[in-house]
Each structure stands twice: as structure tokens, then as C-alpha cells.
Design an enzyme around this catalytic site. Structure first.
Site, PDB file in Angstrom:
ATOM      1  N   CYS A  68       3.609   5.745   1.173  1.00 55.95           N
ATOM      2  CA  CYS A  68       5.106   5.514   1.299  1.00 55.95           C
ATOM      3  C   CYS A  68       5.644   6.773   2.071  1.00 55.95           C
ATOM      4  CB  CYS A  68       5.448   6.598  -0.214  1.00 55.95           C
ATOM      5  SG  CYS A  68       6.449   7.026  -0.546  1.00 55.95           S
ATOM      6  N   CYS A  71       7.326   9.917   0.834  1.00 52.74           N
ATOM      7  CA  CYS A  71       6.426  10.516   0.304  1.00 52.74           C
ATOM      8  C   CYS A  71       5.718  11.897   1.267  1.00 52.74           C
ATOM      9  CB  CYS A  71       5.656   9.581  -0.908  1.00 52.74           C
ATOM     10  SG  CYS A  71       5.732   8.618  -1.774  1.00 52.74           S
TER      11      CYS A  71
END
Ligand code: ZN
Length: 144
Positions: A68, A71
Site C-alpha cells: 500500500c 501506507c
């Protein structure tokens, strides 16, 4: 918030009784590691469950995954927020790729999602990548 707290050692999971005023310097009576350091904890299921059940500090969990991009972009901000919120609030991360059952159990629909727990109960949830200042302000507001 004054007085003695039950503090779970994130290294060996022994429960220590610590005076609030000494929290920043406190070390575990069993393994001598810091009890409430400013470092982000890497949480697996057993450690997360132990903290939720036995630790008196609020716990902010970042549900993330290595694939991600947002993230990974948020990771330094989360680490800075951990330094700014220590020792009164713990910050930890759950890798939802390594621990998919945890993401499902807490109903995490998208990542990154921040979930704030106090006394083992969810008290707030924030989705999407945020700068450190937003994480700190939101956390303190939710705990007020
Ligand atoms: Zn310990």
C-alpha cells in the site's frame, strides 16, 4: 489520569505496576526493557490481544500493508506521532497482509486505517493517510 497504571511490557508481556509520573523512564521488572517507549510497536494477534486486555495505556493502531503506497508514505508521520504522544499513548502497526484475520476482525475496509482503543474498546477510527500533526490532534481529541 494520576496514579498507578498496569503497563504490559511489549517485549515480554509481563504486567508491571507503574506510577504515572515515572512512565517515561519505566523499565520492565522482568526483562528490563522500556515499558512505554516512543517506538512504534509491530503487533501480531497475541501481542495486540494482550495489550487490549491488560494494558492501561490508550493504543493507536495503524492497519497497513507493504503493498500500500499511501501506507508507506504515512509511516514516517506515524513514527513522529508516536514520539509526540509518548509515553501517555502507545502506537502500533498491524500488517494486514501478514495478519489478515486481524484486519477482518476489526472490520478494516481500507488501508491505511487508524483505530484508537482505550481500556480494550474502540473509541475512534480514521481512514486515509494523515500527517503527524493531524494524527496527534485527532488522537488527543478522541481521548478527551
Ligand atoms: Zn518485559
Amino acid at each position: 489520569m494520576q496514579g498507578m497504571k498496569h503497563i504490559l511490557c511489549p517485549t515480554c508481556t509481563a504486567v508491571n505496576r507503574v506510577d504515572d509520573a515515572r512512565l517515561a523512564q519505566a523499565v520492565c521488572g522482568k526483562c528490563a526493557k522500556p515499558l512505554a517507549g516512543a517506538q512504534v510497536l509491530h503487533l501480531d494477534g497475541p501481542l495486540l490481544d494482550a495489550l487490549l486486555a491488560k494494558d492501561d495505556l490508550p493504543l493507536l493502531v495503524d492497519f497497513w500493508a507493504p503493498w500500500c503506497g499511501p501506507c508507506k508514505m504515512m509511516a514516517p508521520a506515524f513514527e513522529e506521532a508516536a514520539r509526540r504522544l509518548a509515553p501517555g499513548v502507545r502506537l502500533g502497526k498491524v500488517d494486514t497482509e501478514a495478519n489478515p484475520a486481524l484486519g477482518a476482525r476489526f472490520g478494516v475496509q481500507s488501508i491505511p486505517t487508524l483505530v484508537l482503543f482505550r481500556n480494550g474498546v474502540e473509541v475512534g477510527r480514521l481512514s486515509g493517510a494523515r500527517p503527524a500533526g493531524d494524527i496527534v490532534t485527532w488522537t488527543l481529541g478522541a481521548l478527551r
